[in-house]
Design an enzyme around this catalytic site. Structure first.
Site, PDB file in Angstrom:
ATOM      1  N   ARG A  89       0.834  -1.205   0.000  1.00  0.00           N
ATOM      2  CA  ARG A  89       0.000   0.000   0.000  1.00  0.00           C
ATOM      3  C   ARG A  89       0.872   1.260   0.000  1.00  0.00           C
ATOM      4  NH1 ARG A  89      -5.126   0.596   1.245  1.00  0.00           N
ATOM      5  NH2 ARG A  89      -5.370  -1.397   2.279  1.00  0.00           N
ATOM      6  N   MET A 146     -11.794   4.255  -5.159  1.00  0.00           N
ATOM      7  CA  MET A 146     -12.135   3.133  -4.280  1.00  0.00           C
ATOM      8  C   MET A 146     -10.922   2.476  -3.626  1.00  0.00           C
ATOM      9  SD  MET A 146     -15.335   3.383  -4.445  1.00  0.00           S
ATOM     10  CE  MET A 146     -15.974   1.915  -3.657  1.00  0.00           C
ATOM     11  N   ARG A 147      -9.882   3.230  -3.332  1.00  0.00           N
ATOM     12  CA  ARG A 147      -8.742   2.717  -2.587  1.00  0.00           C
ATOM     13  C   ARG A 147      -8.594   3.520  -1.309  1.00  0.00           C
ATOM     14  NH1 ARG A 147      -7.217  -2.065  -3.839  1.00  0.00           N
ATOM     15  NH2 ARG A 147      -5.204  -1.721  -2.832  1.00  0.00           N
ATOM     16  N   ASN A 170     -13.114  14.636  -0.350  1.00  0.00           N
ATOM     17  CA  ASN A 170     -13.749  13.377  -0.747  1.00  0.00           C
ATOM     18  C   ASN A 170     -15.262  13.577  -0.720  1.00  0.00           C
ATOM     19  OD1 ASN A 170     -14.021  10.515  -1.264  1.00  0.00           O
ATOM     20  ND2 ASN A 170     -14.530  10.240   0.906  1.00  0.00           N
ATOM     21  N   HIS A 194     -18.707  11.212  -0.005  1.00  0.00           N
ATOM     22  CA  HIS A 194     -19.128   9.908   0.497  1.00  0.00           C
ATOM     23  C   HIS A 194     -20.651   9.866   0.489  1.00  0.00           C
ATOM     24  CE1 HIS A 194     -18.835   6.163   2.687  1.00  0.00           C
ATOM     25  NE2 HIS A 194     -19.783   6.594   3.483  1.00  0.00           N
ATOM     26  N   THR A 226      -9.034  13.143   6.228  1.00  0.00           N
ATOM     27  CA  THR A 226      -8.078  12.952   7.321  1.00  0.00           C
ATOM     28  C   THR A 226      -7.703  11.466   7.317  1.00  0.00           C
ATOM     29  OG1 THR A 226      -9.907  12.581   8.855  1.00  0.00           O
ATOM     30  CG2 THR A 226      -9.031  14.829   8.744  1.00  0.00           C
ATOM     31  N   GLU A 240      -8.362   9.064   9.142  1.00  0.00           N
ATOM     32  CA  GLU A 240      -9.441   8.126   9.466  1.00  0.00           C
ATOM     33  C   GLU A 240     -10.408   8.040   8.284  1.00  0.00           C
ATOM     34  OE1 GLU A 240     -12.793   7.452  12.956  1.00  0.00           O
ATOM     35  OE2 GLU A 240     -11.228   8.951  13.237  1.00  0.00           O
TER      36      GLU A 240
HETATM   37  C1  GRF Z   1     -20.449   8.082  -5.549  1.00  0.00           C
HETATM   38  O1  GRF Z   1     -21.655   7.662  -4.978  1.00  0.00           O
HETATM   39  C2  GRF Z   1     -19.501   8.589  -4.501  1.00  0.00           C
HETATM   40  O2  GRF Z   1     -20.133   9.231  -3.445  1.00  0.00           O
HETATM   41  C3  GRF Z   1     -18.866   7.319  -4.006  1.00  0.00           C
HETATM   42  O3  GRF Z   1     -18.716   6.522  -5.156  1.00  0.00           O
HETATM   43  C4  GRF Z   1     -19.667   6.914  -6.140  1.00  0.00           C
HETATM   44  C5  GRF Z   1     -18.869   7.297  -7.347  1.00  0.00           C
HETATM   45  O4  GRF Z   1     -19.655   7.619  -8.460  1.00  0.00           O
HETATM   46  N1  GRF Z   1     -17.659   7.596  -3.278  1.00  0.00           N
HETATM   47  P1  GRF Z   1     -19.005   8.318  -9.723  1.00  0.00           P
HETATM   48  O5  GRF Z   1     -17.779   7.488 -10.109  1.00  0.00           O
HETATM   49  O6  GRF Z   1     -18.629   9.727  -9.340  1.00  0.00           O
HETATM   50  O7  GRF Z   1     -20.044   8.257 -10.780  1.00  0.00           O
END
Ligand code: GRF
Length: 208
Positions: free
Chosen positions: A65, A90-91, A107, A109, A141, A143
């Protein structure tokens, strides 16, 4: 002009929303690169088609990593960004990476943080019987899915909702609150103190 680098792993619809608003509304910024950890990330084609530099730093090519994070950080730094955006990236990024970009790393979420960090947020919200869900833009951050909140959207849960219908309703709001948050950042309208974010014009930081 503030320089923005966006990290994606797949579709990149949030990235597209930011690229489009940045150009259409003539923000004082430029998306200078879109980088992915997945060679097949669909969003890369969109970015390349807009004349934006693209690149892949494939996590599978690194033994640890830390090595992946270091290679990614180096590639990002080569674009001298003022702001780095995780947009469906997604990492999990390690502490050293996060500290290197702290204060200029955002980010999005798909939950009302601090509820439901991590994956499968919509399934979890439905199984908890939540009546409202949403999305959160936050400074990153060390976390996971934590950190000072810039903006949130609130979305009602309706009878018959599935994780998919909920995800679509939340995603539409992500395409509003992420560009808005980025615009505030590049306009120097976000003040970070004691782990809280204040929009200096007093604009509402919630979309309902
Ligand atoms: C979104 O729902 C985002 O909040 C999450 O992953 C999804 C990504 O969608 N982290 P995209 O790749 O921006 O279409």
């Amino acid at each position: 002009m503030k320089r923005i680098v966006i990290l994606i792993s797949g579709r990149g619809s949030n990235m597209q929303a930011i690229v489009q608003r940045c150009a259409e509304q003539r923000w004082p910024s430029e998306v200078v690169a879109v980088l992915a950890n997945q060679p097949g990330a669909e969003g890369l084609a969109f970015a390349a088609g807009r004349g934006i530099a693209t690149g892949v730093v494939d996590h599978r090519a690194y033994g640890s990593r830390e090595d992946f994070d270091a290679a990614l950080a180096q590639r990002i730094e080569s674009f001298a960004p003022d702001l780095v955006l995780l947009a469906g990236f997604m990492r999990v990024l390690g502490g050293a990476f996060v500290r290197r970009f702290e204060g200029r790393l955002l980010n999005i979420h798909p939950s009302l943080l601090p509820a439901f960090p991590g994956l499968h947020t919509h399934e979890r919200a439905l199984s908890e019987g939540c009546q409202a869900v949403g999305a959160t833009v936050h400074f990153v951050t060390p976390e996971l899915d934590h950190g000072p909140i810039v903006m949130q959207s609130v979305v009602p849960v309706r009878a018959g909702d599935t994780p998919q219908t909920l995800a679509a309703r939340v995603l539409a709001t992500e395409h509003v609150i992420y560009p808005q948050s980025v615009l505030w950042f590049v306009q120097d309208k976000l003040q970070l103190a004691d782990g809280r974010v204040r929009q200096t014009d007093g604009a509402s930081q919630v979309l309902i």
